[in-house]
Design a protein around this motif. Sequence first.
Motif, PDB file in Angstrom:
ATOM      1  N   ASP A  91      78.255   1.733  85.888  1.00 21.74           N
ATOM      2  CA  ASP A  91      76.894   2.156  85.605  1.00 21.74           C
ATOM      3  C   ASP A  91      77.308   3.487  84.853  1.00 21.74           C
ATOM      4  OD1 ASP A  91      74.426   2.325  84.864  1.00 21.74           O
ATOM      5  OD2 ASP A  91      73.800   2.669  86.952  1.00 21.74           O
ATOM      6  N   VAL A  94      76.854   6.093  87.443  1.00 22.40           N
ATOM      7  CA  VAL A  94      78.032   6.018  88.445  1.00 22.40           C
ATOM      8  C   VAL A  94      79.241   7.010  88.124  1.00 22.40           C
ATOM      9  CG1 VAL A  94      79.690   4.591  89.824  1.00 22.40           C
ATOM     10  CG2 VAL A  94      77.396   3.744  89.729  1.00 22.40           C
ATOM     11  N   LYS A  97      78.812  10.607  88.725  1.00 25.10           N
ATOM     12  CA  LYS A  97      78.947  10.754  90.239  1.00 25.10           C
ATOM     13  C   LYS A  97      80.293  10.793  90.563  1.00 25.10           C
ATOM     14  CE  LYS A  97      74.240   9.089  91.434  1.00 25.10           C
ATOM     15  NZ  LYS A  97      73.619   8.032  92.238  1.00 25.10           N
ATOM     16  N   THR A 134      83.427   6.884  97.481  1.00 28.29           N
ATOM     17  CA  THR A 134      82.356   5.755  98.055  1.00 28.29           C
ATOM     18  C   THR A 134      81.164   6.314  97.204  1.00 28.29           C
ATOM     19  OG1 THR A 134      83.664   5.486 100.002  1.00 28.29           O
ATOM     20  CG2 THR A 134      81.372   4.522  99.805  1.00 28.29           C
ATOM     21  N   ILE A 135      80.519   5.295  96.693  1.00 32.27           N
ATOM     22  CA  ILE A 135      79.142   5.601  95.693  1.00 32.27           C
ATOM     23  C   ILE A 135      78.698   4.387  96.048  1.00 32.27           C
ATOM     24  CG2 ILE A 135      77.954   5.800  93.871  1.00 32.27           C
ATOM     25  CD1 ILE A 135      80.169   7.891  92.919  1.00 32.27           C
ATOM     26  N   ASP A 136      77.140   4.162  96.623  1.00 32.94           N
ATOM     27  CA  ASP A 136      76.282   3.097  96.707  1.00 32.94           C
ATOM     28  C   ASP A 136      77.110   1.834  97.344  1.00 32.94           C
ATOM     29  OD1 ASP A 136      74.494   4.752  95.533  1.00 32.94           O
ATOM     30  OD2 ASP A 136      74.813   3.872  93.550  1.00 32.94           O
ATOM     31  N   ASP A 137      77.833   2.296  98.633  1.00 31.82           N
ATOM     32  CA  ASP A 137      78.679   1.023  99.385  1.00 31.82           C
ATOM     33  C   ASP A 137      79.719   0.792  98.505  1.00 31.82           C
ATOM     34  OD1 ASP A 137      77.030   1.946 101.574  1.00 31.82           O
ATOM     35  OD2 ASP A 137      75.496   0.421 100.905  1.00 31.82           O
ATOM     36  N   LEU A 138      80.123   1.203  97.336  1.00 33.15           N
ATOM     37  CA  LEU A 138      81.293   0.605  96.545  1.00 33.15           C
ATOM     38  C   LEU A 138      82.325   1.806  96.763  1.00 33.15           C
ATOM     39  CD1 LEU A 138      79.294  -0.712  93.521  1.00 33.15           C
ATOM     40  CD2 LEU A 138      80.416  -2.002  95.302  1.00 33.15           C
ATOM     41  N   ARG A 139      83.640   1.354  96.952  1.00 31.30           N
ATOM     42  CA  ARG A 139      84.674   2.244  97.207  1.00 31.30           C
ATOM     43  C   ARG A 139      85.542   2.314  95.963  1.00 31.30           C
ATOM     44  NH1 ARG A 139      88.047   0.631 101.798  1.00 31.30           N
ATOM     45  NH2 ARG A 139      87.165  -1.469 101.016  1.00 31.30           N
ATOM     46  N   SER A 161      88.275  -0.709  91.541  1.00 33.25           N
ATOM     47  CA  SER A 161      87.268  -0.833  92.621  1.00 33.25           C
ATOM     48  C   SER A 161      87.956  -1.694  93.812  1.00 33.25           C
ATOM     49  CB  SER A 161      86.286  -1.863  91.961  1.00 33.25           C
ATOM     50  OG  SER A 161      85.307  -2.126  92.844  1.00 33.25           O
ATOM     51  N   ASN A 163      86.265  -3.222  96.406  1.00 38.37           N
ATOM     52  CA  ASN A 163      85.313  -4.045  96.848  1.00 38.37           C
ATOM     53  C   ASN A 163      85.595  -5.322  96.195  1.00 38.37           C
ATOM     54  OD1 ASN A 163      84.395  -2.085  98.663  1.00 38.37           O
ATOM     55  ND2 ASN A 163      82.544  -1.858  97.454  1.00 38.37           N
TER      56      ASN A 163
END
Length: 163
Positions: A91, A94, A97, A134-139, A161, A163
């Motif tokens: 995104d 993202v 961030k 980690t951002i928004d539960d994604l590593r 990613s 995940n």
Amino acid sequence: MHIPPYHKKTTWQRFFAGTFVGGIIAYIIFIFMYGTMYETQLKENLALTSQVNDLKNQNEALLKDTEDLKAPVTVSVIEITIENAKELSLDSLVVPKLEALVKDEISHITGQSVSIVDEIDQLLISAIENKEFTIDDLRYNFTVQKLTISETVKVILEAESLN
């Protein structure tokens, strides 16, 4: 005591009129000479003021150049670029961030000498590659593709990613 009536004699009238007219002419000449002198002094003052300002600016530039020669070049900016952001469908909110997290991880190098940062380049690469972000539960994990060290440290990363 009686004051003689000199104002009635024509010779005295001419003398007083001549004195009065001579005083006026002398005053006009004095004002002209003073104005001319003041004008030349003002022009000279303005020229000298501009010359002093030019010399001050030149002196400041030379002092800055001397300081730049004495002081080592330091890192002032860190630029992070994620190459495969579109491939991973990251995104647009993202990506900044993630870049900010990586910048925070290596922010201690700002203000350091470029030669010192050049010596610890492997440490910087290891610090980025061995950490999970980690951002928004994604590593996310990063691999450093390119590291350019100068006043601006440019890091080109490839994201992965987890995940």
